[in-house]
Design a protein around this motif. Structure first.
Motif, PDB file in Angstrom:
ATOM      1  N   ALA A 142      -4.507  -4.293  -0.776  1.00  0.00           N
ATOM      2  CA  ALA A 142      -3.263  -5.057  -0.875  1.00  0.00           C
ATOM      3  C   ALA A 142      -3.399  -6.415  -0.197  1.00  0.00           C
ATOM      4  O   ALA A 142      -2.934  -7.438  -0.715  1.00  0.00           O
ATOM      5  CB  ALA A 142      -2.123  -4.258  -0.247  1.00  0.00           C
ATOM      6  N   ALA A 143      -4.047  -6.423   0.971  1.00  0.00           N
ATOM      7  CA  ALA A 143      -4.236  -7.684   1.693  1.00  0.00           C
ATOM      8  C   ALA A 143      -5.061  -8.667   0.872  1.00  0.00           C
ATOM      9  O   ALA A 143      -4.750  -9.869   0.816  1.00  0.00           O
ATOM     10  CB  ALA A 143      -4.907  -7.409   3.041  1.00  0.00           C
ATOM     11  N   ARG A 144      -6.105  -8.158   0.204  1.00  0.00           N
ATOM     12  CA  ARG A 144      -6.933  -9.036  -0.639  1.00  0.00           C
ATOM     13  C   ARG A 144      -6.102  -9.630  -1.777  1.00  0.00           C
ATOM     14  O   ARG A 144      -6.237 -10.810  -2.108  1.00  0.00           O
ATOM     15  CB  ARG A 144      -8.124  -8.255  -1.200  1.00  0.00           C
ATOM     16  N   ALA A 145      -5.261  -8.791  -2.389  1.00  0.00           N
ATOM     17  CA  ALA A 145      -4.430  -9.274  -3.494  1.00  0.00           C
ATOM     18  C   ALA A 145      -3.485 -10.371  -3.027  1.00  0.00           C
ATOM     19  O   ALA A 145      -3.286 -11.372  -3.728  1.00  0.00           O
ATOM     20  CB  ALA A 145      -3.644  -8.108  -4.093  1.00  0.00           C
ATOM     21  N   VAL A 146      -2.920 -10.219  -1.833  1.00  0.00           N
ATOM     22  CA  VAL A 146      -2.029 -11.248  -1.286  1.00  0.00           C
ATOM     23  C   VAL A 146      -2.817 -12.533  -1.035  1.00  0.00           C
ATOM     24  O   VAL A 146      -2.370 -13.642  -1.401  1.00  0.00           O
ATOM     25  CB  VAL A 146      -1.364 -10.766   0.013  1.00  0.00           C
ATOM     26  N   GLU A 147      -3.989 -12.409  -0.441  1.00  0.00           N
ATOM     27  CA  GLU A 147      -4.813 -13.581  -0.128  1.00  0.00           C
ATOM     28  C   GLU A 147      -5.294 -14.291  -1.386  1.00  0.00           C
ATOM     29  O   GLU A 147      -5.506 -15.507  -1.387  1.00  0.00           O
ATOM     30  CB  GLU A 147      -6.000 -13.152   0.731  1.00  0.00           C
ATOM     31  N   GLU A 148      -5.466 -13.543  -2.478  1.00  0.00           N
ATOM     32  CA  GLU A 148      -5.927 -14.127  -3.744  1.00  0.00           C
ATOM     33  C   GLU A 148      -4.771 -14.712  -4.556  1.00  0.00           C
ATOM     34  O   GLU A 148      -4.980 -15.213  -5.665  1.00  0.00           O
ATOM     35  CB  GLU A 148      -6.656 -13.052  -4.565  1.00  0.00           C
TER      36      GLU A 148
ATOM     37  N   ALA B  29      -4.621   0.588  -3.901  1.00  0.00           N
ATOM     38  CA  ALA B  29      -5.230   1.824  -3.417  1.00  0.00           C
ATOM     39  C   ALA B  29      -5.267   1.909  -1.898  1.00  0.00           C
ATOM     40  O   ALA B  29      -5.318   3.008  -1.344  1.00  0.00           O
ATOM     41  CB  ALA B  29      -6.647   1.956  -3.983  1.00  0.00           C
ATOM     42  N   SER B  30      -5.249   0.793  -1.210  1.00  0.00           N
ATOM     43  CA  SER B  30      -5.314   0.803   0.249  1.00  0.00           C
ATOM     44  C   SER B  30      -4.659  -0.463   0.789  1.00  0.00           C
ATOM     45  O   SER B  30      -4.383  -1.410   0.037  1.00  0.00           O
ATOM     46  CB  SER B  30      -6.764   0.861   0.721  1.00  0.00           C
ATOM     47  N   ARG B  31      -4.446  -0.482   2.087  1.00  0.00           N
ATOM     48  CA  ARG B  31      -3.856  -1.666   2.704  1.00  0.00           C
ATOM     49  C   ARG B  31      -4.804  -2.856   2.609  1.00  0.00           C
ATOM     50  O   ARG B  31      -4.373  -3.994   2.391  1.00  0.00           O
ATOM     51  CB  ARG B  31      -3.522  -1.366   4.160  1.00  0.00           C
TER      52      ARG B  31
ATOM     53  N   ALA C 150       0.829  -1.202   0.000  1.00  0.00           N
ATOM     54  CA  ALA C 150       0.000   0.000   0.000  1.00  0.00           C
ATOM     55  C   ALA C 150       0.868   1.258   0.000  1.00  0.00           C
ATOM     56  O   ALA C 150       0.623   2.198  -0.753  1.00  0.00           O
ATOM     57  CB  ALA C 150      -0.933  -0.009   1.202  1.00  0.00           C
ATOM     58  N   ALA C 151       1.909   1.265   0.838  1.00  0.00           N
ATOM     59  CA  ALA C 151       2.788   2.436   0.913  1.00  0.00           C
ATOM     60  C   ALA C 151       3.534   2.658  -0.389  1.00  0.00           C
ATOM     61  O   ALA C 151       3.834   3.794  -0.760  1.00  0.00           O
ATOM     62  CB  ALA C 151       3.775   2.269   2.059  1.00  0.00           C
ATOM     63  N   HIS C 152       3.834   1.578  -1.097  1.00  0.00           N
ATOM     64  CA  HIS C 152       4.563   1.660  -2.362  1.00  0.00           C
ATOM     65  C   HIS C 152       3.651   2.108  -3.500  1.00  0.00           C
ATOM     66  O   HIS C 152       4.116   2.368  -4.607  1.00  0.00           O
ATOM     67  CB  HIS C 152       5.180   0.293  -2.678  1.00  0.00           C
TER      68      HIS C 152
ATOM     69  N   ARG D   4       2.025   2.630   7.390  1.00  0.00           N
ATOM     70  CA  ARG D   4       0.882   1.933   7.973  1.00  0.00           C
ATOM     71  C   ARG D   4      -0.474   2.441   7.481  1.00  0.00           C
ATOM     72  O   ARG D   4      -1.476   1.751   7.612  1.00  0.00           O
ATOM     73  CB  ARG D   4       0.950   2.036   9.503  1.00  0.00           C
ATOM     74  N   ASP D   5      -0.504   3.651   6.924  1.00  0.00           N
ATOM     75  CA  ASP D   5      -1.771   4.221   6.438  1.00  0.00           C
ATOM     76  C   ASP D   5      -1.450   5.094   5.238  1.00  0.00           C
ATOM     77  O   ASP D   5      -0.874   6.162   5.371  1.00  0.00           O
ATOM     78  CB  ASP D   5      -2.436   5.041   7.549  1.00  0.00           C
ATOM     79  N   ARG D   6      -1.829   4.641   4.064  1.00  0.00           N
ATOM     80  CA  ARG D   6      -1.438   5.313   2.828  1.00  0.00           C
ATOM     81  C   ARG D   6      -2.033   6.715   2.710  1.00  0.00           C
ATOM     82  O   ARG D   6      -1.541   7.542   1.944  1.00  0.00           O
ATOM     83  CB  ARG D   6      -1.857   4.454   1.623  1.00  0.00           C
ATOM     84  N   THR D   7      -3.081   7.003   3.463  1.00  0.00           N
ATOM     85  CA  THR D   7      -3.690   8.334   3.384  1.00  0.00           C
ATOM     86  C   THR D   7      -2.940   9.358   4.237  1.00  0.00           C
ATOM     87  O   THR D   7      -3.167  10.557   4.096  1.00  0.00           O
ATOM     88  CB  THR D   7      -5.157   8.300   3.837  1.00  0.00           C
TER      89      THR D   7
END
Length: 354
Positions: free
Chosen positions: A34-40, A29-31, A23-25, A199-202
């Protein structure tokens, strides 16, 4: 399937969770995305699928499947009120109201300053110097809940000249801010690099990293206010930007342990009592001075803007607690400022130059 992209993590990311790093990179769009992409299984680390909480290492080679790019936003004009202080064929100076986002994004596709400018000028009569059709007229930005003076440009030539002037620190941008705590010195400078939070991209934060950007803010104390139960006192300051990073004043003042009153995001060092926010629903930050050389005529133009009602009410409530004004008060609010502000508005209404 989206495009496969890759990167090796920079040192500041070592030891951080994979989803936070992605997410930071800016990979997602959000953490949570990103987590969903890793889980998928759309992310691999050195050729293997891993858990989203994987601690990123210096030797990791991260490959991720980028999300499909959304279709470009088509910006339509909307009849949103604009408080225009000056306008000619090249430039607009306006006072942006709090709550007005500068340009469309996925979570606010309309109701923005760009929509208002398109309605006022027409899309063909606004600069497009940022290469994106959803940022017509924009040469710099204010946070959504920051009010006050800002520039817009009608032609690409004017837009490029103004952006270059901002990069060269030739545009005078000063802000009134009310912060928590009583600042001792009458002047100060914060020279600290700003980067996205891991920790928070916003959020932004001060940290040393290859991706962090030089950020310089100076301030002058105008007035101090005594502490009472539930707060640490307050200080009214005049801030000047020498760089223009996202959330810069808010990040820098939190870094000094004097966060802005009412700020919902940058709260480290702020009192916990709700009353310490003085009833504000947004940060006490207002762009009150804007000065620049006109890109076509070369004339130096300077504008001043009074505090909006919500900020003025909060400040008035502190009057009985004033510890006195500093000499910078008279310099900042020189005699005739209110009259000059009014005359600027009159000239703008007549379509002339200030």
């Amino acid at each position: 399937m989206g495009r496969l992209l890759s990167f090796r993590p920079d040192p500041p990311y070592w030891g951080e969770r994979l989803d936070a790093v992605l997410a930071a990179h800016g990979c997602y769009a959000s953490r949570s995305a990103a987590a969903r992409a890793v889980e998928e299984g759309r992310v691999t680390v050195s050729g293997k699928t891993v858990a989203k909480k994987h601690a990123v290492q210096a030797t990791d080679f991260i490959v991720y499947e980028a999300d499909e790019e959304a279709a470009p936003l088509r910006v339509c004009g909307e009849p949103i009120p604009l408080d225009i202080r000056f306008e000619d064929d090249e430039v607009i100076v306006l006072s942006k109201q709090a709550g007005l986002i500068c340009h469309p994004a996925a979570d606010h596709p309309d109701g923005t300053l760009v929509n208002a400018l398109v309605y006022h000028c027409g899309a063909d009569h606004l600069c497009n110097v940022q290469g994106e059709d959803d940022r017509l007229g924009i040469v710099h930005r204010l946070d959504g809940d920051t009010s006050g003076l800002m520039l817009a440009a009608k032609t690409n030539e004017a837009g490029e000249a103004l952006m270059q002037a901002i990069r060269e620190k030739a545009v005078e941008r000063r802000y009134l801010a009310l912060v928590h705590g009583v600042i001792g010195p009458d002047t100060g400078m914060v020279d600290a690099p700003i980067d996205r939070s891991l920790r928070d991209r916003t959020r932004r934060c001060v940290r040393e990293a290859p991706s962090a950007r030089e950020s310089i803010t100076t301030f002058r104390v105008l007035e101090r206010f005594d502490a009472e139960p539930g707060d640490d006192g307050y200080t009214l300051i005049d801030c000047k930007l020498f760089t223009g990073r996202t959330h810069q004043i808010r990040v820098h003042m939190e870094y000094t342990r004097h966060p802005l009153v009412g700020d919902p995001m940058y709260t480290s060092g702020a009192p916990k009592a709700p009353r310490a926010s003085l009833g504000l629903a947004r940060q006490f930050l207002h762009s009150f001075t804007l000065g620049f050389e006109h890109p076509e005529t070369g004339e130096y133009l300077e504008f001043f803007d009074e505090l909006p009602e919500d900020l003025q009410t909060a400040l008035d409530g502190l009057a009985p607690r004033s510890m006195g004004k500093t000499p910078f008060w008279d310099e900042t609010f020189a005699p005739g400022l209110a009259q000059k502000t009014a005359s600027d508005s009159d000239v703008a209404a007549e379509g002339g130059r200030a």
